[in-house]
Design an enzyme around this catalytic site. Structure first.
Site, short mmCIF file in Angstrom:
data_model
loop_
_atom_site.label_atom_id
_atom_site.label_comp_id
_atom_site.label_asym_id
_atom_site.label_seq_id
_atom_site.Cartn_x
_atom_site.Cartn_y
_atom_site.Cartn_z
N HIS A 1 2.20 25.60 -32.48
CA HIS A 1 2.96 26.19 -31.47
C HIS A 1 4.33 25.79 -31.99
O HIS A 1 4.67 25.16 -33.03
CB HIS A 1 2.41 25.41 -30.09
CG HIS A 1 2.71 23.94 -30.12
ND1 HIS A 1 1.53 23.00 -30.22
CD2 HIS A 1 3.79 23.21 -30.33
CE1 HIS A 1 2.22 21.74 -30.36
NE2 HIS A 1 3.43 21.82 -30.16
P1 TYD Z 1 -0.16 19.59 -27.38
O1 TYD Z 1 1.20 19.34 -27.70
O2 TYD Z 1 -0.82 21.07 -27.56
O3 TYD Z 1 -0.81 18.92 -28.86
P2 TYD Z 1 -0.91 19.16 -30.59
O4 TYD Z 1 0.52 19.80 -30.75
O5 TYD Z 1 -1.22 17.73 -30.92
O6 TYD Z 1 -1.99 19.87 -30.81
O7 TYD Z 1 -0.97 18.87 -26.55
C1 TYD Z 1 -2.50 18.75 -26.38
C2 TYD Z 1 -2.64 18.48 -24.98
O8 TYD Z 1 -1.95 17.26 -24.45
C3 TYD Z 1 -2.03 19.63 -23.97
O9 TYD Z 1 -3.11 20.53 -23.30
C4 TYD Z 1 -1.46 18.85 -22.89
C5 TYD Z 1 -1.62 17.24 -23.16
N1 TYD Z 1 -0.23 16.55 -23.47
C6 TYD Z 1 0.37 15.97 -22.45
O10 TYD Z 1 -0.20 16.08 -21.07
N2 TYD Z 1 1.56 15.27 -22.28
C7 TYD Z 1 2.46 15.42 -23.50
O11 TYD Z 1 3.31 14.63 -23.65
C8 TYD Z 1 1.71 15.92 -24.78
C9 TYD Z 1 2.37 16.05 -25.99
C10 TYD Z 1 0.45 16.73 -24.46
#
Ligand code: TYD
Length: 145
Positions: A57
């Protein structure tokens, strides 16, 4: 929107201070000193299963410093035109990621901990999770953004 113009070359590896002693090292990070933003949130990613990838993303406004607090992993940066891979494997180095950069997190070593210092609270509206929308935004077609 500023994120449209950012390039992978705006993302830099920052060497952080290391206070060394025989009994262990400390790395302090101070807002607007080592990093050019205020920290609103800290989170860490751990227990990543072998072979798994994360990320996939971009963010519209979020600035981040990504640190391999333990172990190692690679960050693949993409600005819609250029791809660049940065390996992180030392806790006193951080990758500053500006807004508007697609990132994938790959090649996690066993037991690694990815620490993120972030400029904003969690906000799903700040995410761009569709690469085709990201690519159009970066390359001038904003109709679907
Ligand atoms: P995401 O940022 O998409 O993770 P990555 O980049 O590591 O794959 O986040 C994954 C899930 O975690 C998303 O559904 C929301 C949750 N999340 C939170 O609730 N708070 C946060 O600060 C972060 C970074 C993620």
């Amino acid at each position: 929107m500023d994120e449209i113009k950012t390039s992978v070359y705006n993302c830099t590896v920052i060497e952080l201070p290391q206070v060394e002693s025989r009994s262990g090292n400390i790395t302090p990070v101070t807002c607007n000193k080592e990093i050019p933003f205020n920290i609103k949130r800290v989170y860490y990613l751990y227990d990543v299963p072998g072979g798994e990838t994360r990320g996939g993303h971009a963010h519209r406004n979020l600035h981040q410093l990504i640190v391999a607090a333990s172990g190692s992993f690679d960050v693949v940066l993409d600005d819609g035109k250029i791809r660049r891979t940065v390996s992180l494997n030392r806790p006193n180095y951080g990758l500053y990621v500006v807004p508007g950069i697609w990132r994938e997190l790959i090649n996690f070593s066993s037991g690694s901990v990815l620490l993120v210092l972030a400029s904003m609270s969690y906000d799903e509206c700040d995410y761009i999770r569709d690469y085709s929308i990201f690519s159009k935004l970066k390359n001038g077609d904003t109709h679907n953004s």
